[in-house]
Write a protein that holds these residues in place. Structure first.
Motif, PDB file in Angstrom:
ATOM      1  N   ALA A   1      12.321  10.602  -4.141  1.00 41.46           N
ATOM      2  CA  ALA A   1      11.219  11.168  -3.772  1.00 41.46           C
ATOM      3  C   ALA A   1      10.551  10.810  -2.345  1.00 41.46           C
ATOM      4  N   VAL A   2      10.911   9.741  -1.754  1.00 45.75           N
ATOM      5  CA  VAL A   2      10.389   9.291  -0.537  1.00 45.75           C
ATOM      6  C   VAL A   2      11.797   8.861   0.404  1.00 45.75           C
TER       7      VAL A   2
ATOM      8  N   GLY B   1       1.906  17.948   2.607  1.00 43.73           N
ATOM      9  CA  GLY B   1       3.257  18.513   2.079  1.00 43.73           C
ATOM     10  C   GLY B   1       2.916  19.295   0.710  1.00 43.73           C
ATOM     11  N   PRO B   2       4.109  20.264   0.702  1.00 45.89           N
ATOM     12  CA  PRO B   2       4.189  21.176  -0.850  1.00 45.89           C
ATOM     13  C   PRO B   2       4.201  20.054  -2.028  1.00 45.89           C
ATOM     14  N   ASN B   3       4.224  20.911  -2.993  1.00 40.62           N
ATOM     15  CA  ASN B   3       3.923  19.907  -4.197  1.00 40.62           C
ATOM     16  C   ASN B   3       5.298  19.187  -4.298  1.00 40.62           C
ATOM     17  N   GLY B   4       5.375  18.019  -4.612  1.00 40.42           N
ATOM     18  CA  GLY B   4       6.654  17.335  -5.072  1.00 40.42           C
ATOM     19  C   GLY B   4       7.393  16.790  -3.746  1.00 40.42           C
TER      20      GLY B   4
ATOM     21  N   ILE C   1       0.328  14.127   9.218  1.00 34.96           N
ATOM     22  CA  ILE C   1       1.858  13.791   8.999  1.00 34.96           C
ATOM     23  C   ILE C   1       2.354  14.631   7.820  1.00 34.96           C
ATOM     24  N   LEU C   2       3.156  15.646   8.347  1.00 37.05           N
ATOM     25  CA  LEU C   2       3.560  16.663   7.284  1.00 37.05           C
ATOM     26  C   LEU C   2       5.109  16.077   6.583  1.00 37.05           C
ATOM     27  N   ILE C   3       5.005  16.201   5.377  1.00 41.69           N
ATOM     28  CA  ILE C   3       6.273  15.871   4.920  1.00 41.69           C
ATOM     29  C   ILE C   3       6.829  16.875   3.995  1.00 41.69           C
TER      30      ILE C   3
END
Ligand SMILES: Nc1ncnc2c1ncn2[C@@H]1O[C@H](COP(=O)(O)OP(=O)(O)OP(=O)(O)O)[C@@H](O)[C@H]1O
Ligand SMILES: [Mg+2]
Length: 328
Positions: A39-40, A57-60, A228-230
């Motif tokens: 997940a990370v 960030g998007p879902n999930g 911060i985009l993930i």
């Protein structure tokens, strides 16, 4: 010195995968199979005191999982984590005094008690001095407009009222850090605005450090200086909003209202996107054609009665960025 620091942070979830086939439905030790989700996946960032950072960030993507590690609810699989000099999952109680947390999907308030009783209990639990408690409560009731429902049991509050209550509860003991995980989800524009105002004021006046997760780009435009985009558990971008916009959507639109109806505005360095009853939308790249020069060129040829320049919106920018990464 950063207030929040993560380095090579990883969180894996193991899930039992049931095998389909001859033994489907028969669960034995041997038919079990573990599926691992990362997940990370190797996340590093540092947040300085007083920053207000959007964690998007998007879902999930792994946003909530990161926040749960920062709050001490989840233990990292590996990597380093430091929040105000504390390792959250090792020192949960010490960490809890430094942080306020609001999860939009879940309340921390006592369901059966009037809202004010939850506040009193939190005040006592965190040993907030009486005068500080009073001053904070008065201020929060005022900014968040909670006066009319302080005596209502939490279970009877509307979502917007309950969220405001949760936010106040998270800040009563003056934590250094506020984690917000989708604080405006499902709220009407007025409730959203109150929450944004509250967060902006806390950050500005008390220097509270805020990490905000949201899918609402208006929250971000209004509040965040840094993003911060993930995606898929990895950091794709960490920096200010403006360069992101410039890189992914350099174009601006100049909208001019002309005295006479015109189909095409013929000017070097700008493209007519749309024309409608004298109103013309022109797309231009400000790095090549500065707005002032474009306006001068248009007004030399046409009679302008009104004009405006629109920026690319953040939602479009982020969508483009994720799409570009996906197609790589
Ligand atoms: N307790 C758990 N057990 C197993 N998998 C989990 C658990 N919690 C999260 N995951 C998985 O980890 C990944 C990241 O989830 P996470 O909740 O962090 O996403 P998110 O970025 O917060 O998404 P959203 O925008 O939908 O809230 C997802 O694939 C999710 O299914
Ligand atoms: Mg989430």
């Amino acid at each position: 010195m950063p207030l929040i620091e993560t380095a090579a942070l990883v969180k894996e979830f193991k899930r039992v995968r049931r095998k389909e086939g001859a033994f489907a439905g028969v669960r034995t030790l041997f038919s079990r199979d573990f599926e691992t989700t990362r997940a990370v996946d190797d996340i590093s960032f540092a947040v300085e005191p007083g920053e207000l950072v959007g964690y998007l960030g998007p879902n999930g993507a792994g946003k909530s999982t990161t926040i749960k590690m920062l709050t001490g609810i989840l233990t990292p699989t590996s990597g380093h984590l430091d929040v105000a000099g504390v390792t959250p999952w090792r020192q949960r109680e010490r960490n809890a005094r430094n942080i306020g947390v609001v999860f939009g999907q879940r309340s921390q308030l006592w369901w059966d008690l009037p809202l004010i009783d939850s506040f009193r209990m939190i005040g006592r639990l965190y040993e907030v001095p009486k005068d500080r408690y009073r001053a904070n409560l008065d201020r929060f009731v005022d900014i968040l407009g909670m006066g009319s429902f302080m005596d209502t049991p939490v279970r009877q509050l509307s979502l917007g009222q309950r969220m405001r209550g949760d936010l106040a509860a998270a800040m009563l003991y003056e934590p250094k850090i506020l984690y917000l995980d989708e604080p405006t989800v499902g709220l009407d524009v007025i409730a959203k605005e109150r929450i944004r105002e509250f967060v902006a004021e806390l950050n500005r006046d008390t220097g509270t450090t805020v990490l905000l997760t949201t899918h609402d780009m208006d929250d971000v435009e209004r509040l965040c200086r840094r993003l911060i985009l993930i995606d898929h558990g990895k950091v794709l971008y960490d920096g200010p909003v403006a360069p992101l916009k410039e890189h992914y959507a350099p174009h601006r639109e100049l909208v001019v209202q002309l005295a006479a109806e015109t189909d095409v505005v013929d000017i070097d360095g700008a493209e007519t996107v749309k024309a409608e009853g004298g109103r013309v939308w022109l797309s231009f790249d400000p790095r090549e054609t500065p707005a002032a020069r474009l306006i001068a060129a248009v007004s030399a040829k046409y009679e302008i009665t009104d004009l405006s320049i629109t920026e690319p919106d953040l939602e479009g920018v982020i969508r483009r960025m994720y799409l570009e990464r996906e197609s790589r």
